[in-house]
Design a protein around this motif. Sequence first.
Motif, short mmCIF file in Angstrom:
data_model
loop_
_atom_site.label_atom_id
_atom_site.label_comp_id
_atom_site.label_asym_id
_atom_site.label_seq_id
_atom_site.Cartn_x
_atom_site.Cartn_y
_atom_site.Cartn_z
N ASP A 100 -6.96 -6.97 -1.46
CA ASP A 100 -7.33 -6.21 -0.27
C ASP A 100 -7.17 -4.71 -0.50
O ASP A 100 -7.66 -3.90 0.30
CB ASP A 100 -6.47 -6.62 0.93
CG ASP A 100 -6.83 -7.99 1.47
OD1 ASP A 100 -7.76 -8.63 0.92
OD2 ASP A 100 -6.19 -8.44 2.44
N MET A 101 -6.48 -4.32 -1.58
CA MET A 101 -6.24 -2.92 -1.90
C MET A 101 -7.20 -2.40 -2.96
O MET A 101 -7.05 -1.28 -3.43
CB MET A 101 -4.79 -2.75 -2.39
CG MET A 101 -3.75 -3.20 -1.38
SD MET A 101 -2.13 -3.64 -2.12
CE MET A 101 -1.72 -2.15 -2.99
N ARG A 112 0.83 -1.21 0.00
CA ARG A 112 0.00 0.00 0.00
C ARG A 112 0.86 1.26 0.00
O ARG A 112 0.49 2.28 -0.57
CB ARG A 112 -0.90 0.02 1.24
CG ARG A 112 -2.19 -0.75 1.10
CD ARG A 112 -3.16 -0.40 2.22
NE ARG A 112 -4.47 -0.93 1.91
CZ ARG A 112 -5.08 -1.89 2.61
NH1 ARG A 112 -4.48 -2.41 3.68
NH2 ARG A 112 -6.27 -2.33 2.25
N SER A 113 2.01 1.19 0.65
CA SER A 113 2.87 2.36 0.80
C SER A 113 3.94 2.45 -0.27
O SER A 113 4.69 3.43 -0.31
CB SER A 113 3.55 2.33 2.18
OG SER A 113 2.59 2.33 3.22
N THR A 147 -3.17 -8.47 -3.02
CA THR A 147 -3.40 -7.08 -3.42
C THR A 147 -4.89 -6.80 -3.63
O THR A 147 -5.29 -5.63 -3.71
CB THR A 147 -2.64 -6.74 -4.72
OG1 THR A 147 -3.05 -7.63 -5.77
CG2 THR A 147 -1.14 -6.85 -4.51
N CYS A 183 -10.21 -1.25 -2.98
CA CYS A 183 -11.01 -0.06 -2.69
C CYS A 183 -10.19 1.07 -2.08
O CYS A 183 -10.75 2.05 -1.58
CB CYS A 183 -12.18 -0.42 -1.77
SG CYS A 183 -13.36 -1.56 -2.50
N ASP A 184 -8.86 0.94 -2.13
CA ASP A 184 -8.01 2.01 -1.63
C ASP A 184 -8.11 3.24 -2.52
O ASP A 184 -8.53 3.15 -3.69
CB ASP A 184 -6.54 1.56 -1.60
CG ASP A 184 -6.28 0.52 -0.53
OD1 ASP A 184 -7.23 0.12 0.19
OD2 ASP A 184 -5.11 0.08 -0.41
N ALA A 185 -7.71 4.40 -2.00
CA ALA A 185 -7.67 5.61 -2.83
C ALA A 185 -6.76 5.38 -4.03
O ALA A 185 -7.06 5.84 -5.14
CB ALA A 185 -7.17 6.79 -1.99
N ARG A 186 -5.65 4.67 -3.81
CA ARG A 186 -4.82 4.19 -4.92
C ARG A 186 -5.04 2.69 -5.00
O ARG A 186 -4.44 1.92 -4.27
CB ARG A 186 -3.34 4.50 -4.69
CG ARG A 186 -2.47 4.09 -5.89
CD ARG A 186 -1.00 4.06 -5.54
NE ARG A 186 -0.63 2.87 -4.79
CZ ARG A 186 0.60 2.65 -4.29
NH1 ARG A 186 1.54 3.55 -4.45
NH2 ARG A 186 0.86 1.55 -3.60
N ALA A 187 -5.94 2.28 -5.87
CA ALA A 187 -6.27 0.86 -5.95
C ALA A 187 -5.10 0.05 -6.51
O ALA A 187 -4.41 0.48 -7.44
CB ALA A 187 -7.49 0.66 -6.85
N TYR A 188 -4.87 -1.11 -5.91
CA TYR A 188 -3.83 -2.02 -6.39
C TYR A 188 -2.48 -1.31 -6.54
O TYR A 188 -2.01 -0.67 -5.62
CB TYR A 188 -4.26 -2.67 -7.70
CG TYR A 188 -5.59 -3.35 -7.66
CD1 TYR A 188 -5.81 -4.48 -6.85
CD2 TYR A 188 -6.66 -2.89 -8.43
CE1 TYR A 188 -7.05 -5.11 -6.82
CE2 TYR A 188 -7.90 -3.54 -8.40
CZ TYR A 188 -8.08 -4.65 -7.61
OH TYR A 188 -9.31 -5.27 -7.57
#
Length: 207
Positions: A97-98, A68-69, A95, A100-105
């Motif tokens: 799990d990422m 994520r980082s 990945t 729906c992150d602001a930066r997806a995948y």
Amino acid sequence: MFMLVVGVGGTLRSGSSSEVALRIALDEAAAYGAEILCFSGEQLRLPLYEPHIAERSAEAAALVAALRSADGVIISSPGYHGAVSGLVKNALDYTEDMACDARAYFDGVPVGCIGLGFGYQAAVATMEMLRSITHALRGWATPYGCALQTTPGLFSEGACSDPGVEEQLRRVGQQVACFGQPQRARLSFAARSPFTERLARTAGGEP
């Protein structure tokens, strides 16, 4: 500016050829100023990815948090029967799990791909599969990828005996580090964009 490059690859055997290749590429990224994290060996002994189960092992949670980082990613896999190893693929499955992150995948992230095999067919097929996975995860596969035919003694005691092969691996690390430097600036701009704001509202159920 702080920059993090995360490496994923190798086998459960510590010091495998694909792990040594990964660490050489990461070493070059570090030479260009990147902080590096490497997930290999026992760190890849993860439960099979199950998207419907929210609970994650400590090892899986650490991997996802690092990815994520990440401003850049390097993936190194052995070619098992002409494909990416199940171990590496399972790690990459996390990945999701990422999603729906602001930066997806790996959206917009440079990804260096390294494939190794006893024959060139397996090595090239593995590298190309890693590139395909990168694109599916919205990442940007670096222009230079590395497909290596492994031979006895090529990788030993954490080093590569062939300067030409080592140079190829270092070029992967160099490109990831160089292309990863502006990543945080792009993310800062994207976080303020109207498109990102609309996505956030939509995810929250707003029209």
